[in-house]
Design a protein around this motif. Structure first.
Motif, PDB file in Angstrom:
ATOM      1  N   PHE A   1       0.862  -1.174   0.000  1.00  0.00           N
ATOM      2  CA  PHE A   1       0.000   0.000   0.000  1.00  0.00           C
ATOM      3  C   PHE A   1       0.898   1.223   0.000  1.00  0.00           C
ATOM      4  N   ARG A   2       0.625   2.174  -0.921  1.00  0.00           N
ATOM      5  CA  ARG A   2       1.544   3.306  -1.061  1.00  0.00           C
ATOM      6  C   ARG A   2       0.852   4.473  -1.749  1.00  0.00           C
ATOM      7  N   THR A   3       1.473   5.635  -1.629  1.00  0.00           N
ATOM      8  CA  THR A   3       1.067   6.819  -2.385  1.00  0.00           C
ATOM      9  C   THR A   3       2.256   7.278  -3.212  1.00  0.00           C
ATOM     10  N   TYR A   4       1.971   7.917  -4.322  1.00  0.00           N
ATOM     11  CA  TYR A   4       3.017   8.530  -5.131  1.00  0.00           C
ATOM     12  C   TYR A   4       2.408   9.727  -5.840  1.00  0.00           C
ATOM     13  N   SER A   5       3.206  10.763  -6.071  1.00  0.00           N
ATOM     14  CA  SER A   5       2.655  11.979  -6.651  1.00  0.00           C
ATOM     15  C   SER A   5       3.691  12.652  -7.544  1.00  0.00           C
ATOM     16  N   PHE A   6       3.210  13.463  -8.459  1.00  0.00           N
ATOM     17  CA  PHE A   6       4.077  14.115  -9.437  1.00  0.00           C
ATOM     18  C   PHE A   6       5.003  15.134  -8.797  1.00  0.00           C
ATOM     19  N   ARG A   7       4.446  16.101  -8.094  1.00  0.00           N
ATOM     20  CA  ARG A   7       5.252  17.223  -7.601  1.00  0.00           C
ATOM     21  C   ARG A   7       6.241  16.799  -6.516  1.00  0.00           C
ATOM     22  N   ARG A   8       5.919  15.751  -5.772  1.00  0.00           N
ATOM     23  CA  ARG A   8       6.837  15.298  -4.735  1.00  0.00           C
ATOM     24  C   ARG A   8       7.986  14.468  -5.303  1.00  0.00           C
ATOM     25  N   GLU A   9       7.732  13.726  -6.401  1.00  0.00           N
ATOM     26  CA  GLU A   9       8.673  12.677  -6.775  1.00  0.00           C
ATOM     27  C   GLU A   9       9.262  12.786  -8.178  1.00  0.00           C
ATOM     28  N   LEU A  10       8.781  13.704  -8.995  1.00  0.00           N
ATOM     29  CA  LEU A  10       9.340  13.862 -10.332  1.00  0.00           C
ATOM     30  C   LEU A  10      10.191  15.129 -10.397  1.00  0.00           C
ATOM     31  N   PRO A  11      11.277  15.130 -11.184  1.00  0.00           N
ATOM     32  CA  PRO A  11      12.150  16.311 -11.270  1.00  0.00           C
ATOM     33  C   PRO A  11      11.447  17.478 -11.936  1.00  0.00           C
ATOM     34  N   ALA A  12      11.885  18.680 -11.622  1.00  0.00           N
ATOM     35  CA  ALA A  12      11.251  19.885 -12.167  1.00  0.00           C
ATOM     36  C   ALA A  12      11.272  19.896 -13.683  1.00  0.00           C
ATOM     37  N   ALA A  13      12.316  19.309 -14.287  1.00  0.00           N
ATOM     38  CA  ALA A  13      12.412  19.310 -15.751  1.00  0.00           C
ATOM     39  C   ALA A  13      11.270  18.543 -16.397  1.00  0.00           C
ATOM     40  N   TRP A  14      10.722  17.541 -15.702  1.00  0.00           N
ATOM     41  CA  TRP A  14       9.643  16.732 -16.286  1.00  0.00           C
ATOM     42  C   TRP A  14       8.421  17.586 -16.595  1.00  0.00           C
ATOM     43  N   PHE A  15       8.189  18.621 -15.796  1.00  0.00           N
ATOM     44  CA  PHE A  15       7.008  19.459 -15.978  1.00  0.00           C
ATOM     45  C   PHE A  15       7.144  20.386 -17.190  1.00  0.00           C
TER      46      PHE A  15
ATOM     47  N   HIS B   1      -1.925  20.477 -12.612  1.00  0.00           N
ATOM     48  CA  HIS B   1      -0.630  20.930 -12.085  1.00  0.00           C
ATOM     49  C   HIS B   1       0.042  19.813 -11.298  1.00  0.00           C
ATOM     50  N   ASP B   2      -0.751  19.041 -10.563  1.00  0.00           N
ATOM     51  CA  ASP B   2      -0.218  17.965  -9.734  1.00  0.00           C
ATOM     52  C   ASP B   2      -1.197  16.799  -9.744  1.00  0.00           C
ATOM     53  N   ALA B   3      -0.676  15.602  -9.523  1.00  0.00           N
ATOM     54  CA  ALA B   3      -1.514  14.407  -9.412  1.00  0.00           C
ATOM     55  C   ALA B   3      -0.955  13.532  -8.310  1.00  0.00           C
ATOM     56  N   VAL B   4      -1.842  12.930  -7.549  1.00  0.00           N
ATOM     57  CA  VAL B   4      -1.438  12.013  -6.491  1.00  0.00           C
ATOM     58  C   VAL B   4      -2.216  10.713  -6.664  1.00  0.00           C
ATOM     59  N   PHE B   5      -1.564   9.600  -6.393  1.00  0.00           N
ATOM     60  CA  PHE B   5      -2.161   8.284  -6.588  1.00  0.00           C
ATOM     61  C   PHE B   5      -2.039   7.468  -5.312  1.00  0.00           C
ATOM     62  N   VAL B   6      -3.047   6.639  -5.080  1.00  0.00           N
ATOM     63  CA  VAL B   6      -3.042   5.726  -3.940  1.00  0.00           C
ATOM     64  C   VAL B   6      -3.209   4.320  -4.489  1.00  0.00           C
ATOM     65  N   ALA B   7      -2.245   3.444  -4.181  1.00  0.00           N
ATOM     66  CA  ALA B   7      -2.245   2.076  -4.706  1.00  0.00           C
ATOM     67  C   ALA B   7      -2.565   1.087  -3.600  1.00  0.00           C
ATOM     68  N   PHE B   8      -3.508   0.183  -3.906  1.00  0.00           N
ATOM     69  CA  PHE B   8      -3.917  -0.838  -2.942  1.00  0.00           C
ATOM     70  C   PHE B   8      -3.711  -2.205  -3.591  1.00  0.00           C
ATOM     71  N   PRO B   9      -2.729  -3.009  -3.141  1.00  0.00           N
ATOM     72  CA  PRO B   9      -2.532  -4.343  -3.712  1.00  0.00           C
ATOM     73  C   PRO B   9      -3.530  -5.339  -3.127  1.00  0.00           C
ATOM     74  N   LEU B  10      -4.178  -6.107  -4.006  1.00  0.00           N
ATOM     75  CA  LEU B  10      -5.063  -7.178  -3.548  1.00  0.00           C
ATOM     76  C   LEU B  10      -4.318  -8.497  -3.454  1.00  0.00           C
ATOM     77  N   ASN B  11      -3.363  -8.689  -4.343  1.00  0.00           N
ATOM     78  CA  ASN B  11      -2.451  -9.817  -4.276  1.00  0.00           C
ATOM     79  C   ASN B  11      -1.218  -9.442  -5.070  1.00  0.00           C
ATOM     80  N   GLU B  12      -0.290 -10.362  -5.253  1.00  0.00           N
ATOM     81  CA  GLU B  12       0.985 -10.008  -5.886  1.00  0.00           C
ATOM     82  C   GLU B  12       0.839  -9.659  -7.362  1.00  0.00           C
ATOM     83  N   ASN B  13      -0.313  -9.972  -7.959  1.00  0.00           N
ATOM     84  CA  ASN B  13      -0.493  -9.722  -9.383  1.00  0.00           C
ATOM     85  C   ASN B  13      -1.671  -8.810  -9.701  1.00  0.00           C
TER      86      ASN B  13
END
Length: 255
Positions: A107-121, A136-148
């Motif tokens: 289970f994790r979060t990931y987002s554009f402005r926190r984790e991508l370099p400024a040049a990507w924008f 301008h920004d996007a954030v994602f929340v991932a929930f694994p149900l199983n390994e696949n």
């Protein structure tokens, strides 16, 4: 206070019937967008179809289904986001594609402005798929149900998400494993042998309401024999032999 609001959202979700996963997801995404000031949201079901291929930076992952809260012009449905997924499937790797690969299976979060370099924008990819529609920004929340198999919710904002807002989204999506499972099941992505077609998805929703095949045929304006063929394919994809066994998959929330 925010915790209580989220708990009420969970209660609202549980009131939806299993035959209405899209409506439940849309209402839930709309409520969460209001909570964090996002202008749009998506849900995507991801599966590892090809195994862990060492030559594939995306580790065999494919997105089997996507639902957008608001269509993005000029597309009437999820076409804007499916265009991004077509680039993903062609393995034309953009740095943003590698974000969900970090700690995959947790289970994790990931987002554009926190984790991508400024040049990507300033990249053509960002401008075409995000900047051009006001994201301008996007954030994602991932929930694994199983390994696949994983469930991913994405939220899109005209400004940078705060750490507090990201934590709020993570909390809202962490405690509802049953709902992530229901969305994946409804799209044939959790235990089915292959993703469901749009027609099969519609028939599945009718099946979960208890409608007879003749009733489904009238609703869809097709022959009963056509509906029966689709029903049999749905059963085979889920590895069941009856409607009761099919519905049991939704009742077995712990999976």
């Amino acid at each position: 206070m925010q915790t209580e609001i989220i708990h009420r959202l969970w209660d609202e979700l549980s009131d939806f019937q299993a035959s209405h996963p899209d409506q439940a997801a849309a209402q839930f995404m709309a409520r969460l967008c209001d909570m964090v000031g996002a202008w749009n949201a998506t849900w995507a079901g991801a599966m590892r179809f090809d195994g862990d291929n060492g030559e594939d930076p995306l580790q065999g992952w494919r997105v089997g289904a996507v639902q957008a809260l608001h269509p993005v012009a000029p597309h009437p449905d999820e076409g804007h986001f499916k265009e991004i997924l077509r680039v993903w499937d062609r393995r034309e790797i953009d740095p943003s594609f590698l974000l969900p690969m970090r700690a995959v299976g947790t289970f994790r979060t990931y987002s554009f402005r926190r984790e991508l370099p400024a040049a990507w924008f300033g990249s053509a990819f960002y401008e075409r798929h995000y900047g051009a529609v006001g994201t301008h920004d996007a954030v994602f929340v991932a929930f694994p149900l199983n390994e696949n198999c994983e469930s991913h919710f994405g939220f899109y904002s005209h400004r940078t998400f705060t750490d507090e807002e990201i934590a709020r989204l993570a909390y809202a999506l962490r405690g509802i494993k049953w709902f992530h499972r229901s969305l994946l099941l409804a799209n044939g992505l959790l235990i089915a042998s292959a993703p469901l077609t749009p027609t099969e998805r519609r028939i599945l929703q009718f099946l979960l309401t208890g409608a007879a095949e003749k009733q489904i045929a009238r609703q869809m304006d097709v022959a009963s024999s056509t509906v029966h063929q689709h029903v049999m394919r749905i059963f085979r994809k889920f590895g069941v032999r009856s409607r009761a066994a099919l519905m049991g998959l939704w009742l077995n929330r712990t999976g």
